[in-house]
Design an enzyme around this catalytic site. Structure first.
Site, PDB file in Angstrom:
ATOM      1  CB  SER A 117      36.055  50.885  41.194  1.00  0.00           C
ATOM      2  OG  SER A 117      36.572  51.971  41.954  1.00  0.00           O
ATOM      3  CG  ASP A 162      45.035  47.496  41.429  1.00  0.00           C
ATOM      4  OD1 ASP A 162      45.329  46.469  42.057  1.00  0.00           O
ATOM      5  OD2 ASP A 162      44.855  48.603  41.972  1.00  0.00           O
TER       6      ASP A 162
END
Length: 369
Positions: A117, A162
């Protein structure tokens, strides 16, 4: 509550960046190795508009408190807002003229579940600021800028995976990323008859607490002892293990080198259409992360064991470890049995019930409005 409620005017656009699941290749990114993530449908959205006072005003639908930032430096902003403020800082550090902005953030991605996230937030804000201020940055470079925000502003020494996954992934594919060169390739991920089931173990992780940094430091020390730039360069694992006297460094090295090999094997299977056979590699990776890298946790170990027992082709923990999620490659006709088996095993142990997400390889970050 919408953007107008927060800021008294309409946004100039809305941008969205996905979370990710790394199919295989864990803790290999900061060792200059290979990773194979794919983007999720779930992610972080930001609505934004320029402002002429130089202030970055941040609001989140998941947090009651607004944050106002003016020319912040590393260490001056904490919590979720640091990831967004860090992007503005990193863009300016890279020589891009970024002014103020009003930013409203919303997310349907579970925080603390190991689904990145934080990178999704960074990448959504990065796209928004670049578009608002008409800055042209190639996406691989933008991933590096977002990584710097997390490394140097937030203080989390993550690799490049990521941010690259969030910015570069395409629908129906996994992203083979060489974390040294930055080169990438799209690898078809055809799930016909199969599902990738994410099991949120509900054990939240916090990677800035030192465990992650300690693993990275051990890898760097092992590379130094072995006389290589990074563990990616170890060609003869058996010889390397004979050189390393420290049993901890031996275990860390064994995981990184073998997981790099598992990434390459998985790519070969995916390109051959043998997706189900990747399952065995997932389970082998989990055992290595549990025993050699020592970043697994009890809820993940139980989820992997029960998923495989109930018919999954393979399963492993994902993310940095110490909490988060498990991914299970499961025949569609066994998915319900897997969900039931894991849920019952958690109940037997008095643990909070897990959450399940069907992970569909999805499109990367983009402007949506």
């Amino acid at each position: 509550m919408d953007f107008r409620d927060c800021f008294g005017r309409d946004p100039e656009g809305v941008w969205r960046a996905p979370g990710r699941v790394n199919l295989i290749g864990e803790h290999t990114d900061y060792n200059d190795g290979f990773v194979l993530p794919f983007a999720l449908a779930q992610g972080v959205s930001v609505a934004a508009a320029r402002r002429d006072d130089g202030v970055l005003e941040l609001r989140s639908l998941q947090s009651p408190d607004p944050v106002r930032v003016t020319d912040a430096k590393p260490g001056q902003v904490s919590g979720w807002a640091a990831y967004a403020a860090g992007v503005a800082w990193a863009l300016r550090e890279a020589g891009h003229e970024v002014g103020g902005a009003s930013v409203l953030i919303d997310s349907d991605l579970s925080q603390g579940a190991g689904l990145s996230s934080s990178a999704a937030l960074e990448c959504a804000v990065a796209l928004a600021l670049c578009d608002l201020y008409e800055i042209e940055v190639p996406r691989p470079e933008l991933a590096r800028i977002a990584q710097r925000a997390e490394n140097d502003f937030v203080g989390m020494p993550c690799g490049i995976m990521d941010q690259s996954a969030s910015l570069l992934c395409t629908e129906g594919h996994a992203l083979l990323l060489d974390c040294r060169s930055g080169l990438s390739a799209q690898v078809p991920l055809d799930l016909t008859g199969l599902s990738l089931l994410v099991i949120d173990t509900r054990a939240e992780h916090e990677l800035v607490d030192g465990g992650y940094a300690a693993r990275r430091a051990a890898c760097e020390k092992a590379a130094q002892v072995l006389g290589v730039a990074a563990l990616r360069d170890v060609e003869d694992l058996a010889a390397a293990l004979r050189v390393l006297d420290d049993p901890v460094l031996r275990r860390r090295t064994q995981h990184v080198v073998t997981d790099d090999h598992r990434v390459q094997a998985a790519v070969g299977l995916l390109r051959a259409g043998a997706v189900a056979e990747v399952g065995a590699l997932l389970t082998a990776s989990h055992l290595s992360l549990r025993d050699q890298f020592e970043v697994s946790w009890p809820e993940a170990d139980v989820a992997v064991e029960e998923a495989v027992r109930a018919g999954a082709r393979g399963a492993r923990m994902v993310g940095g470890g110490f909490g988060g999620s498990v991914i299970a490659l499961t025949p569609v006709d066994r998915e319900e049995q897997v969900r039931t088996a894991v849920t019952e095993a958690y109940a037997d142990r008095g643990w909070e019930a897990p959450r399940f997400i069907d992970a569909v390889p999805s499109v990367g970050a983009r402007r949506v409005s």
